[in-house]
Design a protein around this motif. Structure first.
Motif, short mmCIF file in Angstrom:
data_model
loop_
_atom_site.label_atom_id
_atom_site.label_comp_id
_atom_site.label_asym_id
_atom_site.label_seq_id
_atom_site.Cartn_x
_atom_site.Cartn_y
_atom_site.Cartn_z
N PHE A 15 0.83 -1.20 0.00
CA PHE A 15 0.00 0.00 0.00
C PHE A 15 0.87 1.26 0.00
O PHE A 15 0.59 2.22 -0.71
N TYR A 16 1.95 1.21 0.78
CA TYR A 16 2.84 2.37 0.82
C TYR A 16 3.59 2.55 -0.51
O TYR A 16 3.62 3.65 -1.08
N CYS A 17 4.18 1.47 -1.01
CA CYS A 17 5.02 1.57 -2.21
C CYS A 17 4.23 1.81 -3.49
O CYS A 17 4.77 2.39 -4.45
N GLU A 18 2.99 1.37 -3.53
CA GLU A 18 2.22 1.47 -4.76
C GLU A 18 1.14 2.55 -4.72
O GLU A 18 0.47 2.80 -5.72
N TYR A 19 0.97 3.19 -3.56
CA TYR A 19 -0.08 4.21 -3.47
C TYR A 19 0.38 5.41 -2.63
O TYR A 19 0.48 6.53 -3.13
N LEU A 20 0.66 5.17 -1.37
CA LEU A 20 0.94 6.27 -0.45
C LEU A 20 2.21 7.02 -0.79
O LEU A 20 2.29 8.24 -0.59
N VAL A 21 3.22 6.34 -1.35
CA VAL A 21 4.50 6.99 -1.64
C VAL A 21 4.34 8.14 -2.64
O VAL A 21 5.08 9.13 -2.58
N PHE A 22 3.34 8.05 -3.51
CA PHE A 22 3.12 9.14 -4.46
C PHE A 22 2.71 10.42 -3.74
O PHE A 22 3.16 11.51 -4.09
N TYR A 23 1.86 10.29 -2.74
CA TYR A 23 1.47 11.45 -1.95
C TYR A 23 2.62 11.97 -1.10
O TYR A 23 2.83 13.18 -0.98
N VAL A 24 3.37 11.04 -0.51
CA VAL A 24 4.49 11.43 0.35
C VAL A 24 5.50 12.28 -0.42
O VAL A 24 6.01 13.29 0.10
N VAL A 25 5.79 11.90 -1.67
CA VAL A 25 6.77 12.62 -2.48
C VAL A 25 6.16 13.85 -3.13
O VAL A 25 6.71 14.97 -3.05
N GLN A 26 5.01 13.71 -3.77
CA GLN A 26 4.46 14.80 -4.56
C GLN A 26 3.86 15.93 -3.74
O GLN A 26 3.70 17.05 -4.23
N MET A 27 3.53 15.67 -2.49
CA MET A 27 2.96 16.73 -1.66
C MET A 27 3.99 17.81 -1.33
O MET A 27 3.63 18.91 -0.87
N HIS A 28 5.26 17.54 -1.57
CA HIS A 28 6.30 18.55 -1.33
C HIS A 28 6.34 19.60 -2.43
O HIS A 28 7.03 20.62 -2.28
N CYS A 29 5.62 19.38 -3.51
CA CYS A 29 5.60 20.33 -4.61
C CYS A 29 4.33 21.17 -4.55
O CYS A 29 3.24 20.64 -4.28
N SER A 30 4.45 22.46 -4.79
CA SER A 30 3.28 23.35 -4.78
C SER A 30 3.41 24.34 -5.92
O SER A 30 4.46 24.45 -6.58
N TRP A 31 2.36 25.08 -6.16
CA TRP A 31 2.35 26.03 -7.27
C TRP A 31 3.42 27.10 -7.08
O TRP A 31 3.57 27.65 -5.98
N PRO A 32 4.17 27.41 -8.13
CA PRO A 32 5.19 28.47 -8.02
C PRO A 32 4.54 29.85 -7.88
O PRO A 32 3.40 30.06 -8.28
N LYS A 33 5.28 30.77 -7.30
CA LYS A 33 4.80 32.12 -7.08
C LYS A 33 5.30 33.06 -8.19
O LYS A 33 6.46 32.96 -8.62
N LEU A 34 4.44 33.94 -8.63
CA LEU A 34 4.85 34.93 -9.61
C LEU A 34 5.82 35.92 -8.96
O LEU A 34 5.62 36.35 -7.82
#
Length: 377
Positions: free
Chosen positions: A25-44
């Motif tokens: 569950f972690y390697c095939e699902y949760l890890v995507f949230y764990v990694v990708q949640m560190h990225c956010s919309w850039p600021k102008l």
């Protein structure tokens, strides 16, 4: 005693299976949230605001992907196909959930064998693409697709049938002008920029010239051959999108975190194969005058200044782990007078493999220990 031993063994098996489930569950699902949640919309950045452009509209938020290369029946092993499609689907759905972009752009090479597969298999490609990247996506999010050489072939192999079935299947004409709140996105079929007078090329060249005239008249309506019909509501320097990178000799100057390995960087690009020709690049930049160019094709990242005019080209790496150990996607915030763009990390392939090795080893040790304890009862 026998009954107690059986209960202990059942407990061991159930605990081990639970551990396997949690780990998967972690390697095939949760890890995507764990990694990708560190990225956010850039600021102008106010410092980068372009002068002489009156902008009152809210910025547009876009997501950009390249080179999904959905595997086909000839070169794709079923497990590799299953694995890569699940990874891309999970990463894409995670990005949609976390970022909720307004528009998603795919920069070509959606398919791996689209240039030579049968019509029946191509229809399967189309349906598979939309099931992976459109299912459960809110209707408010618009998806636009560009064509790549794996979708219809390199220029020498293209024919009207291959081109038209891609246009019909993905609603993707050779040239598009998309205007959203004062931002002008110009989407172009790279394979149509050979300049050899073919019907596909002539049609694309005519449409590019029309867009160029429209942008010029919007910027300065006093020019000759301009009337009110040849004018957009707001002028802003456009964003050019295509599959091929603009002309460059190699990736030797690319130093992005997702750039090609050194051995690949040194390989010289062939015009019309790894990049656009020098002439096509010059014509595009002088006619469109983009502030940003987004491209794919090389499977590796690169950021460089444009050779003509003031602007930047960003080449996106492949979105598939089959082509890139550290694939990613881009997030862009665009206003008529400003923009910001960054790339978002996804789980690295080698990190996930190492997690599987470590987790499998720990589970095996745990299972062996519990089994040993049960025999001592």
């Amino acid at each position: 005693m026998v009954c107690l031993r059986n209960k202990l063994r059942f407990k061991i098996i159930s605990q081990t299976l639970l551990g396997v489930f949690i780990f998967l569950f972690y390697c095939e699902y949760l890890v995507f949230y764990v990694v990708q949640m560190h990225c956010s919309w850039p600021k102008l950045d106010p410092i980068k605001k372009e002068p002489f452009i009156d902008n009152t509209e809210d910025p547009v938020k876009i997501m950009v992907l390249a080179d999904t290369h959905l595997l086909g029946s000839k070169n794709g092993h079923w497990f590799d196909k299953l694995r890569r499609e699940w990874q891309m689907h999970r990463a894409f759905q995670t990005a949609i959930t976390l970022h909720a972009p307004e528009i998603v752009f795919f920069l070509g090479d959606l398919t791996d064998e689209g240039s030579f597969c049968s019509d029946e298999e191509f229809n399967y490609y189309v349906n598979r693409f939309y099931s992976l990247f459109s299912t459960r996506v809110p209707e408010t999010i618009r998806i636009y697709v560009l064509v790549g050489n794996h979708d219809i072939g390199f220029h020498y192999a293209v024919n009207p049938h291959l081109t038209q079935r891609f246009v019909d299947g993905f609603n993707s004409p050779s040239v598009q002008l998309l205007t959203v709140r004062g931002n002008h996105f110009v989407l172009i079929n790279s394979i149509a920029l050979e300049g050899d007078g073919c019907s596909l090329c002539k049609s694309a060249e005519r449409q590019i010239a029309e867009i160029s005239q429209l942008l010029r008249c919007t910027r300065n309506s006093s020019l000759s051959n301009c009337d009110q019909k040849m004018k957009l509501a707001t002028y802003s320097r456009p964003i050019l999108m295509q599959h091929y990178p603009l002309y460059r000799e190699s990736d030797i100057e690319c130093d992005d975190f997702d750039a090609a390995p050194w051995s690949i960087k040194q390989e010289r690009f062939r015009e019309r194969w790894e990049c656009l020709s020098r002439d096509a690049t010059y014509e595009l930049l002088t006619q469109i005058k983009p502030r940003l160019v987004l491209s794919g094709h090389t499977h590796h990242g690169c950021t460089r200044n444009l050779s003509v005019g003031k602007g930047v080209e960003i080449t996106m790496p492949s979105f598939s782990w089959r082509n890139k150990n550290n694939p990613n996607y881009g997030l862009g915030v665009f206003a008529a007078d400003n923009y910001a763009f960054l790339k978002c990390d996804m789980p690295r392939e080698d990190s996930v493999i190492n997690l599987y090795i470590l987790g499998g080893t720990l589970l095996l040790i745990w299972f062996t220990y519990l089994l040993y304890q049960s025999f001592r009862v």
